[in-house]
Motif scaffolding. Structure first.
Motif, PDB file in Angstrom:
ATOM      1  N   VAL A  77       0.852  -1.179   0.000  1.00 34.92           N
ATOM      2  CA  VAL A  77       0.000   0.000   0.000  1.00 34.92           C
ATOM      3  C   VAL A  77       0.889   1.230   0.000  1.00 34.92           C
ATOM      4  N   PRO A  78       0.752   2.128  -0.961  1.00 30.85           N
ATOM      5  CA  PRO A  78       1.618   3.309  -1.002  1.00 30.85           C
ATOM      6  C   PRO A  78       1.250   4.297   0.087  1.00 30.85           C
ATOM      7  N   PRO A  79       2.160   5.169   0.473  1.00 27.34           N
ATOM      8  CA  PRO A  79       1.827   6.217   1.448  1.00 27.34           C
ATOM      9  C   PRO A  79       0.804   7.173   0.861  1.00 27.34           C
ATOM     10  N   LEU A  80      -0.165   7.541   1.655  1.00 25.24           N
ATOM     11  CA  LEU A  80      -1.297   8.336   1.167  1.00 25.24           C
ATOM     12  C   LEU A  80      -1.294   9.721   1.790  1.00 25.24           C
ATOM     13  N   PRO A  81      -1.805  10.734   1.062  1.00 30.89           N
ATOM     14  CA  PRO A  81      -1.961  12.069   1.647  1.00 30.89           C
ATOM     15  C   PRO A  81      -2.879  12.025   2.869  1.00 30.89           C
ATOM     16  N   LYS A  82      -2.651  12.919   3.782  1.00 25.54           N
ATOM     17  CA  LYS A  82      -3.412  12.890   5.034  1.00 25.54           C
ATOM     18  C   LYS A  82      -4.886  13.232   4.848  1.00 25.54           C
ATOM     19  N   ASP A  83      -5.223  13.890   3.757  1.00 21.46           N
ATOM     20  CA  ASP A  83      -6.632  14.242   3.537  1.00 21.46           C
ATOM     21  C   ASP A  83      -7.364  13.224   2.669  1.00 21.46           C
ATOM     22  N   THR A  84      -6.797  12.035   2.493  1.00 20.56           N
ATOM     23  CA  THR A  84      -7.429  11.009   1.662  1.00 20.56           C
ATOM     24  C   THR A  84      -8.741  10.545   2.292  1.00 20.56           C
ATOM     25  N   LYS A  85      -9.797  10.488   1.474  1.00 11.60           N
ATOM     26  CA  LYS A  85     -11.100   9.980   1.909  1.00 11.60           C
ATOM     27  C   LYS A  85     -11.419   8.624   1.291  1.00 11.60           C
ATOM     28  N   ARG A  86     -10.970   8.422   0.063  1.00 12.91           N
ATOM     29  CA  ARG A  86     -11.237   7.165  -0.644  1.00 12.91           C
ATOM     30  C   ARG A  86      -9.956   6.690  -1.318  1.00 12.91           C
ATOM     31  N   PHE A  87      -9.605   5.441  -1.045  1.00 15.87           N
ATOM     32  CA  PHE A  87      -8.393   4.869  -1.629  1.00 15.87           C
ATOM     33  C   PHE A  87      -8.762   3.670  -2.495  1.00 15.87           C
ATOM     34  N   TYR A  88      -8.292   3.673  -3.746  1.00 19.65           N
ATOM     35  CA  TYR A  88      -8.535   2.589  -4.690  1.00 19.65           C
ATOM     36  C   TYR A  88      -7.188   1.986  -5.094  1.00 19.65           C
ATOM     37  N   GLY A  89      -6.954   0.769  -4.594  1.00 19.28           N
ATOM     38  CA  GLY A  89      -5.721   0.061  -4.924  1.00 19.28           C
ATOM     39  C   GLY A  89      -6.016  -1.294  -5.547  1.00 19.28           C
ATOM     40  N   ARG A  90      -6.967  -1.327  -6.448  1.00 14.88           N
ATOM     41  CA  ARG A  90      -7.442  -2.585  -7.029  1.00 14.88           C
ATOM     42  C   ARG A  90      -6.447  -3.155  -8.041  1.00 14.88           C
ATOM     43  N   TYR A  91      -6.480  -4.484  -8.110  1.00 15.31           N
ATOM     44  CA  TYR A  91      -5.751  -5.239  -9.139  1.00 15.31           C
ATOM     45  C   TYR A  91      -4.245  -4.939  -9.121  1.00 15.31           C
ATOM     46  N   ASN A  92      -3.688  -5.071  -7.936  1.00 11.13           N
ATOM     47  CA  ASN A  92      -2.240  -4.977  -7.774  1.00 11.13           C
ATOM     48  C   ASN A  92      -1.712  -6.313  -7.250  1.00 11.13           C
ATOM     49  N   LYS A  93      -0.550  -6.300  -6.614  1.00 16.81           N
ATOM     50  CA  LYS A  93       0.080  -7.531  -6.137  1.00 16.81           C
ATOM     51  C   LYS A  93       0.341  -7.475  -4.634  1.00 16.81           C
ATOM     52  N   ILE A  94      -0.506  -6.764  -3.927  1.00 14.21           N
ATOM     53  CA  ILE A  94      -0.332  -6.598  -2.481  1.00 14.21           C
ATOM     54  C   ILE A  94      -0.695  -7.899  -1.763  1.00 14.21           C
ATOM     55  N   GLN A  95       0.177  -8.346  -0.868  1.00 18.72           N
ATOM     56  CA  GLN A  95      -0.055  -9.578  -0.107  1.00 18.72           C
ATOM     57  C   GLN A  95      -0.260  -9.311   1.380  1.00 18.72           C
ATOM     58  N   HIS A  96       0.290  -8.212   1.878  1.00 21.24           N
ATOM     59  CA  HIS A  96       0.245  -7.955   3.307  1.00 21.24           C
ATOM     60  C   HIS A  96      -0.156  -6.499   3.538  1.00 21.24           C
ATOM     61  N   VAL A  97      -1.179  -6.296   4.366  1.00 19.18           N
ATOM     62  CA  VAL A  97      -1.592  -4.958   4.763  1.00 19.18           C
ATOM     63  C   VAL A  97      -1.093  -4.729   6.180  1.00 19.18           C
ATOM     64  N   LYS A  98      -0.204  -3.736   6.344  1.00 15.38           N
ATOM     65  CA  LYS A  98       0.468  -3.512   7.619  1.00 15.38           C
ATOM     66  C   LYS A  98      -0.228  -2.430   8.430  1.00 15.38           C
ATOM     67  N   ASN A  99       0.069  -2.414   9.733  1.00 16.53           N
ATOM     68  CA  ASN A  99      -0.523  -1.440  10.643  1.00 16.53           C
ATOM     69  C   ASN A  99      -0.182  -0.006  10.256  1.00 16.53           C
ATOM     70  N   THR A 100       0.953   0.188   9.601  1.00 26.13           N
ATOM     71  CA  THR A 100       1.400   1.540   9.261  1.00 26.13           C
ATOM     72  C   THR A 100       0.844   2.041   7.929  1.00 26.13           C
ATOM     73  N   ASP A 101       0.100   1.205   7.221  1.00 28.43           N
ATOM     74  CA  ASP A 101      -0.347   1.604   5.885  1.00 28.43           C
ATOM     75  C   ASP A 101      -1.369   2.733   5.912  1.00 28.43           C
ATOM     76  N   PHE A 102      -2.220   2.777   6.945  1.00 30.71           N
ATOM     77  CA  PHE A 102      -3.275   3.792   7.004  1.00 30.71           C
ATOM     78  C   PHE A 102      -3.202   4.614   8.282  1.00 30.71           C
ATOM     79  N   ILE A 103      -2.018   4.737   8.851  1.00 31.19           N
ATOM     80  CA  ILE A 103      -1.875   5.451  10.112  1.00 31.19           C
ATOM     81  C   ILE A 103      -2.120   6.948   9.901  1.00 31.19           C
ATOM     82  N   ASN A 104      -2.817   7.553  10.845  1.00 32.35           N
ATOM     83  CA  ASN A 104      -3.116   8.995  10.864  1.00 32.35           C
ATOM     84  C   ASN A 104      -4.013   9.449   9.710  1.00 32.35           C
ATOM     85  N   LEU A 105      -4.689   8.522   9.074  1.00 34.25           N
ATOM     86  CA  LEU A 105      -5.629   8.901   8.015  1.00 34.25           C
ATOM     87  C   LEU A 105      -7.031   8.985   8.609  1.00 34.25           C
TER      88      LEU A 105
END
Length: 351
Positions: free
Chosen positions: A168-196
């Protein structure tokens, strides 16, 4: 006889006088014409204004040859149009056509020679993502670009679909909707959506997610929609009570991987899609606002009286739940009529 001779002499003299007067008249006329030509004729460097020549004015029939010319009062302007000769004092410039200027001598152009340069062949560098360095909207990617240069950011939505991402790429802090479809992500980490804290929707459909760290979603205070369909999850992640839409279709979920009473406190949940998994029973209790429950193609074999209804309250009616899919399970719904007697519509399933 002398009288006749005298008369004859007088007539001759008179004829001579007439001829003389006629000659004088012709001389006067010629002199007048000469004067006119002097005044109106061409002069070196000067010319009278152009005009049409009146040929009738010069015919002898238009002149009285018997009249005497008054030279003292002669008005030369009667023989043509008047002309203001004061204008002749102005200097008249005679234009000349400039001679053609020969083109400048053509300078010999230098010849350019292309030299073929052969660059050394370098081995391809694998593209990896590194989120440790600082960037415009948080950590930068391994390409040295902020996420909104790698992905597309529009009005609080970040689109990273089909980018070949393995994290999961780092996201801007004002992100409301994230679309990461059809990639090769296997692990979603605790730090992926921190402070969002504004994040409301996450769509990771079509990845290869095997596991999700604990509390990675539950710490998001405004999360309402989580779409994790078409992955490899065996355990359902813990979710906040703010959820409205959960889509976990086409995973490998088992009943032991779903937390007990995991949906109980989600009072706003309306859509729950769990089809094409390995569930043995329906996770209960279900929120009262639930409108759609899809459980087709699982391993559900039985229903309980409290699955949808309240066996202690025969007057209880679950009005919102109108879409239940149980087809594709080893279940005969006719055997469990008491389980859905409170529903406005019968479930879809085998009879």
């Amino acid at each position: 006889m002398r009288v006749v001779e005298s008369l004859g002499g007088y007539s001759a003299n008179k004829a001579v006088v007439s001829m003389f007067e006629l000659g004088m008249s012709l001389q006067s006329l010629m002199l007048a014409l000469a004067l006119i030509l002097v005044f109106l004729g061409p002069c070196p460097g000067k010319a009278a204004p152009p005009g049409e020549l009146d040929e009738e004015a010069f015919e002898l029939e238009n002149y009285d040859l018997n009249s005497e010319m008054d030279w003292e009062n002669l008005d030369v302007n009667i023989y043509g149009d008047s002309y203001d000769y004061d204008d002749l004092d102005q200097e008249i410039e005679v234009g000349t056509v400039a001679p053609d200027t020969p083109p400048p001598a053509t300078q010999p152009t230098a010849e350019y020679y292309e030299e073929e340069v052969t660059l050394p062949t370098l081995p391809p560098v694998p593209v990896t993502l590194d989120f440790d360095g600082p960037g415009l909207f948080g950590p930068e990617t391994g390409l040295g670009m902020p996420t909104c240069l790698l992905c597309v950011c529009i009005g609080g939505s970040v689109y990273c679909d089909d980018m070949g991402l393995d994290q999961v790429p780092p996201l801007p802090k004002d992100t409301k909707r994230f679309y990461g479809r059809y990639n090769k992500i296997q692990h979603v980490k605790n730090t992926d959506f921190i402070n969002l804290n504004k994040l409301q929707s996450i769509d990771l459909t079509g990845n290869k997610i095997l596991w999700v760290d604990e509390d990675v979603f539950r710490s998001l205070p405004q999360l309402q929609e989580l779409l994790l369909a078409d992955n490899n999850l065996q355990v359902m992640p813990e979710l906040p009570v703010t959820m409205k839409h959960i889509d976990l279709r086409n995973n490998r979920l088992t009943s032991s991987g779903v937390h007990s009473e995991g949906f109980k406190d989600m009072s706003q949940l309306e859509f729950l899609y769990l089809s094409n998994n390995n569930l043995d029973y329906i996770p209960t209790p279900l929120p009262l606002r639930l409108r759609a429950l899809h459980l087709q193609n699982n391993n559900i074999q039985s229903l309980h009286d409290n699955t949808f209804c309240n066996r202690h309250d025969r007057n209880f009616i679950r009005r919102n739940l109108e879409d239940i899919r149980l087809d594709g399970n080893p279940l005969n719904i006719n055997l469990f009529a008491q389980a859905y007697i409170c529903l406005p519509r019968l479930p879809v399933g085998s009879h």
